[in-house]
Motif scaffolding. Structure first.
Motif, PDB file in Angstrom:
ATOM      1  N   GLY A 175       0.821  -1.201   0.000  1.00  0.00           N
ATOM      2  CA  GLY A 175       0.000   0.000   0.000  1.00  0.00           C
ATOM      3  C   GLY A 175       0.858   1.255   0.000  1.00  0.00           C
ATOM      4  N   TRP A 176       0.242   2.357  -0.360  1.00  0.00           N
ATOM      5  CA  TRP A 176       0.953   3.634  -0.400  1.00  0.00           C
ATOM      6  C   TRP A 176       0.598   4.446   0.828  1.00  0.00           C
ATOM      7  N   ARG A 177       1.580   5.144   1.370  1.00  0.00           N
ATOM      8  CA  ARG A 177       1.347   5.941   2.575  1.00  0.00           C
ATOM      9  C   ARG A 177       2.226   7.183   2.523  1.00  0.00           C
ATOM     10  N   PHE A 178       1.649   8.288   2.130  1.00  0.00           N
ATOM     11  CA  PHE A 178       2.361   9.560   2.160  1.00  0.00           C
ATOM     12  C   PHE A 178       1.340  10.683   2.058  1.00  0.00           C
TER      13      PHE A 178
ATOM     14  N   ALA B 221      -2.266  17.410   1.535  1.00  0.00           N
ATOM     15  CA  ALA B 221      -3.145  16.458   0.856  1.00  0.00           C
ATOM     16  C   ALA B 221      -4.570  16.986   0.727  1.00  0.00           C
ATOM     17  N   ILE B 222      -5.004  17.781   1.711  1.00  0.00           N
ATOM     18  CA  ILE B 222      -6.379  18.312   1.720  1.00  0.00           C
ATOM     19  C   ILE B 222      -6.283  19.826   1.923  1.00  0.00           C
ATOM     20  N   PRO B 223      -6.014  20.586   0.854  1.00  0.00           N
ATOM     21  CA  PRO B 223      -5.761  22.026   1.010  1.00  0.00           C
ATOM     22  C   PRO B 223      -6.899  22.791   1.671  1.00  0.00           C
TER      23      PRO B 223
ATOM     24  N   PHE C  44      -6.863  12.503  -3.648  1.00  0.00           N
ATOM     25  CA  PHE C  44      -5.416  12.610  -3.457  1.00  0.00           C
ATOM     26  C   PHE C  44      -4.800  11.260  -3.786  1.00  0.00           C
ATOM     27  N   TYR C  45      -4.225  11.163  -4.971  1.00  0.00           N
ATOM     28  CA  TYR C  45      -3.667   9.910  -5.467  1.00  0.00           C
ATOM     29  C   TYR C  45      -4.714   8.800  -5.372  1.00  0.00           C
TER      30      TYR C  45
END
Length: 362
Positions: free
Chosen positions: A208-211, A276-278, A311-312
């Protein structure tokens, strides 16, 4: 300044453009008549209702960005950036360029140039228009949420995040856990730490991706990652070689046994997730507006999802549920439960206070 003040300072070209935009019947060569007519038109209840109803979602996202921008003046570059952000993934030329967006809102009476020599090339939004837009947007969003009914049981975490921040400092001070080559605690240490917390979380699995949600989110579950990043930001803990150690400042905090203010952790969370959440502050505000009583999470996603940019691999629904609502629960801002209609949430009194705070309503 309010709309009346800005209209009085505006030049005839802008006044004429605004009057033409709304098809006002007035003397085009009389500034006084133009101002009076525009005040009547733009000040009416029907005007704001029509704006919110007729504007596209992209335009409403642009206005939402202006509503929650704390600066008194905005540059053209600021406005272009807001227009670009509001477009999500829509190509710039599809609905006109970003400059066209700014021009439309200037000719629509939303943007005015400054009145001094220093601010003549800057822009501002009338204060009273902001307030009326906020009220009308609130009414529109509330229309889209469904009451969920009070669940038989619900979860509320109160100030346990502050208590577990102390537990994290205590664990690091006592154990000085060893770090792996990636700079993370070994899973055995993570599990020991989880066992000492009031709110344990499942450890992350491989893959999984985590950033994008803080430095520690790559290694730890979201709640622990937030507390870890906060403690590291305050320099209460430090990664010293292959060990995680408590600093002298952290030891002093632990010795005082004084809980950190949840407001400080909340403010840090807003900054940490902003990449990630502007528009996270505005989303927290609108959740506070919509969830003052028990509402279904599904309807909340339907009402607010269009304001959230994916976000991605996180889509709008995932961001709302996992990154926002769940973290608001951890911060003591929300209650969460299960009703016949499905998952439901409701703001706590403290959550309402934070959601309506000045730092969100600038």
């Amino acid at each position: 300044m309010n709309l009346a003040d800005m209209l009085s300072f505006a030049d005839m070209n802008q006044l004429t453009a605004i009057a033409g935009r709304y098809r006002c019947e007035c003397k085009q060569n009389s500034k006084q008549d133009l101002i009076q007519t525009l005040l009547y038109t733009l000040g009416s209840k029907d005007f704001m209702e029509a704006q919110v109803r007729e504007y596209s979602q992209q335009d409403l996202r642009f206005l939402n960005a202006l509503l929650f921008d704390e600066r008194s003046y905005l540059t053209l570059e600021d406005l272009l950036a807001a227009a670009r952000a509001a477009s999500f993934d829509t190509p710039a030329g599809q609905n006109g360029g970003y400059r066209d967006t700014v021009a439309r809102f200037k000719n629509g009476g939303w943007l005015f140039n400054g009145t001094s020599q220093q601010s003549r090339y800057l822009f501002q939004v009338p204060k009273d228009l902001k307030e009326r837009f906020r009220d009308r947007m609130a009414a529109r969003l509330k229309e889209g949420v469904e009451p969920g009914g009070e669940p038989d049981m619900y979860r509320e975490e109160g100030d346990l995040a502050a208590a577990d921040l102390q537990a994290l400092l205590r664990f690091v001070g006592q154990d000085e856990p060893e770090l792996n080559l990636e700079g993370a605690m070994y899973r055995r240490c993570q599990q020991m730490l989880m066992n000492s917390l009031h709110i344990p979380e499942p450890l992350l699995t491989k893959g999984g991706w985590r950033f994008g949600y803080g430095r520690a989110c790559e290694h730890y579950p979201p709640r622990l990652a937030l507390l870890y990043d906060f403690a590291r930001h305050r320099r209460w803990i430090a990664e010293d070689g292959q060990r995680l150690r408590l600093t002298s400042t952290g030891a002093a905090v632990l010795e005082e046994a004084k809980y950190e203010s949840l407001m400080q952790i909340f403010s840090f969370w807003l900054r940490l997730y902003k990449g990630a959440i502007p528009n996270l502050p505005s989303l927290v505000y609108w959740i506070g507006v919509c969830a003052d009583e028990w509402v279904t999470v599904k309807s909340l996603e339907h009402a607010l999802g269009w304001l959230i940019k994916p976000f991605y691999y996180d889509d709008a629904g995932s961001i709302l549920e996992k990154r926002i609502l769940r973290m608001m629960l951890h911060l003591g801002m929300l209650r969460a439960g299960e009703a016949a209609s499905g998952p439901v949430v409701k703001m706590t009194n403290w959550g309402m206070e934070m959601a309506q705070s000045k730092q969100l309503l600038l």
